[in-house]
Design a protein around this motif. Structure first.
Motif, PDB file in Angstrom:
ATOM      1  N   ALA A   1       0.830  -1.211   0.000  1.00 27.72           N
ATOM      2  CA  ALA A   1       0.000   0.000   0.000  1.00 27.72           C
ATOM      3  C   ALA A   1       0.861   1.257   0.000  1.00 27.72           C
ATOM      4  CB  ALA A   1      -0.929  -0.010   1.209  1.00 27.72           C
ATOM      5  N   LEU A   2       1.920   1.258   0.778  1.00 25.18           N
ATOM      6  CA  LEU A   2       2.786   2.437   0.874  1.00 25.18           C
ATOM      7  C   LEU A   2       3.539   2.678  -0.420  1.00 25.18           C
ATOM      8  CD1 LEU A   2       4.106   1.717   4.476  1.00 25.18           C
ATOM      9  CD2 LEU A   2       2.774   3.727   3.811  1.00 25.18           C
ATOM     10  N   ILE A   3       4.090   1.606  -1.002  1.00 20.66           N
ATOM     11  CA  ILE A   3       4.861   1.764  -2.242  1.00 20.66           C
ATOM     12  C   ILE A   3       3.949   2.211  -3.378  1.00 20.66           C
ATOM     13  CG2 ILE A   3       6.175   0.497  -3.988  1.00 20.66           C
ATOM     14  CD1 ILE A   3       7.350  -1.175  -1.732  1.00 20.66           C
TER      15      ILE A   3
ATOM     16  N   ILE B   1      10.958   3.859  -0.411  1.00 23.35           N
ATOM     17  CA  ILE B   1      11.233   2.568   0.205  1.00 23.35           C
ATOM     18  C   ILE B   1      11.912   2.728   1.556  1.00 23.35           C
ATOM     19  CG2 ILE B   1      13.528   2.204  -0.810  1.00 23.35           C
ATOM     20  CD1 ILE B   1      10.733  -0.424  -0.510  1.00 23.35           C
ATOM     21  N   VAL B   2      12.733   3.791   1.715  1.00 19.95           N
ATOM     22  CA  VAL B   2      13.420   4.019   2.988  1.00 19.95           C
ATOM     23  C   VAL B   2      12.420   4.287   4.099  1.00 19.95           C
ATOM     24  CG1 VAL B   2      15.051   5.520   4.195  1.00 19.95           C
ATOM     25  CG2 VAL B   2      15.495   4.857   1.826  1.00 19.95           C
ATOM     26  N   GLU B   3      11.377   5.031   3.793  1.00 22.46           N
ATOM     27  CA  GLU B   3      10.351   5.353   4.783  1.00 22.46           C
ATOM     28  C   GLU B   3       9.311   4.246   4.906  1.00 22.46           C
ATOM     29  OE1 GLU B   3       7.350   9.098   5.811  1.00 22.46           O
ATOM     30  OE2 GLU B   3       8.388   8.979   3.878  1.00 22.46           O
ATOM     31  N   ALA B   4       9.081   3.511   3.830  1.00 19.59           N
ATOM     32  CA  ALA B   4       8.001   2.524   3.813  1.00 19.59           C
ATOM     33  C   ALA B   4       8.302   1.319   4.692  1.00 19.59           C
ATOM     34  CB  ALA B   4       7.743   2.062   2.379  1.00 19.59           C
TER      35      ALA B   4
ATOM     36  N   TRP C   1      17.404  -0.198   9.133  1.00 18.28           N
ATOM     37  CA  TRP C   1      17.378  -0.270   7.669  1.00 18.28           C
ATOM     38  C   TRP C   1      17.410   1.096   6.986  1.00 18.28           C
ATOM     39  CZ3 TRP C   1      14.158  -4.731   5.127  1.00 18.28           C
ATOM     40  CH2 TRP C   1      14.679  -5.956   5.559  1.00 18.28           C
ATOM     41  N   PRO C   2      16.723   2.127   7.484  1.00 14.18           N
ATOM     42  CA  PRO C   2      16.772   3.422   6.774  1.00 14.18           C
ATOM     43  C   PRO C   2      18.195   3.905   6.532  1.00 14.18           C
ATOM     44  CG  PRO C   2      15.026   3.463   8.403  1.00 14.18           C
ATOM     45  CD  PRO C   2      15.764   2.174   8.610  1.00 14.18           C
TER      46      PRO C   2
END
Length: 329
Positions: free
Chosen positions: A204-206, A212-215, A235-236
């Motif tokens: 949903a976010l993508i 992708i860094v925030e998702a 991961w960010p």
């Protein structure tokens, strides 16, 4: 609150109605006003009214919900935040409605199946010590024998109740997650459901254009799993340094091989959104099936344990009785 079917069903109904109002174009404020007029339960009126006040003061929906304390579970709040961030709040609410509908159905089945073993335990606790009434202990010995049977059982039940009430607290969640993940079927089912929610939130976010860094941290929070959140916490920074999520997935120990391989394929082929949808469906179905099996087999196992204990007590009683007769003869 202990997750009994009634509150779970009302929570499912709340999210279902909310999603319908959002899909109809009423907006968050309009939907909440309708829910305030006709809530699924009286206990929802005051929190919904407070959320409306916070929205009027300029807070976002997720911020207003966060200020309600433990009214919402961290998983609910994370999924709502992901839905609001991605512009697909109605889909997030429908997902929450399905989640609580399934939990309510499992709770109903579990309570119905537990009724007979619990009744059998109490009947055995009251009847098996009856011969002791004729012994030197009399009524006092009988009561003591009954308490010896029931007190440990009630202690276990109250411990589970306390842990469930603290499931949203700082110490309650990690302890509960470790305990549940060690139970056959339940642990695997919860892990599958967490992966399914993570994949659904990530898709949903993508799709909504979130980077992708925030998702990934948002999706991990929406999974409801502390283990997943810890896994992607750094991961960010690593993604910003040029690493890909597929590489980080392969290096970790939380995500299963199927998830890692499918994600890597989707990333290479440019069909990541479709891959995540299929992963969400697969893990959700697998998790649901395992929890249904657990709900079916736990009462049967409890019944078998109680029946075996009763048989042992009966055999022990008659063995002692015949030994006394033989000693007299």
């Amino acid at each position: 609150m202990f997750p009994t079917p009634g509150p779970l069903a009302r929570r499912a109904n709340f999210y279902h109605q909310f999603a319908q109002f959002i899909a109809a174009g009423l907006g968050v404020t309009g939907a909440l006003k309708q829910l305030h007029r006709a809530p699924p339960g009286r206990e929802y009126r005051a929190p919904v009214e407070a959320v409306l006040r916070d929205l009027a003061a300029g807070n976002t929906f997720a911020e207003a919900l966060q200020q309600r304390g433990e009214w919402l579970a961290p998983f609910d709040l994370a999924l709502v935040r992901a839905g609001e961030h991605s512009g697909r709040l109605d889909a997030a609410l429908r997902s929450l409605a399905r989640h609580y509908e399934e939990r309510a159905a499992l709770a109903r089945r579990l309570l119905a199946d537990l009724a007979y073993p619990v009744l059998l335990l109490h009947a055995a606790a009251l009847l098996l010590p009856v011969p002791g009434l004729l012994g030197p202990g009399g009524v006092g010995g009988y009561v003591l024998n009954v308490l010896v049977i029931l007190v440990p059982a009630y202690a276990v039940a109250l411990s589970a109740l306390l842990l469930s009430r603290r499931r949203n607290s700082g110490w309650g969640r990690p302890v509960l997650e470790r305990v549940l993940h060690g139970i056959p079927l339940v642990g695997a089912g919860r892990r599958h459901l967490a992966l399914g929610r993570c994949a659904a939130a990530l898709e949903a976010l993508i799709t909504a254009g979130v980077g992708i860094v925030e998702a990934w941290p948002l999706a991990a929070a929406a999974s409801g799993s502390l283990a997943l959140q810890r896994e992607v916490a750094d991961w960010p920074t690593r993604l910003a340094a040029g690493r890909t999520p597929a590489e980080l997935l392969a290096q970790g120990k939380i995500f299963p091989e199927l998830f890692v391989n499918q994600y890597h394929t989707g990333e290479l082929t440019g069909a990541l959104d479709d891959t995540l949808r299929r992963l969400a469906d697969y893990h959700t179905n697998e998790g649901t099936q395992r929890l249904r099996l657990a709900a079916q087999w736990f009462p049967r196992l409890l019944y078998g344990v109680i029946a075996a204990w009763i048989a042992w007590r009966v055999i022990a009683f008659w063995s002692g009785y015949f030994e006394q007769i033989n000693s007299v003869l």
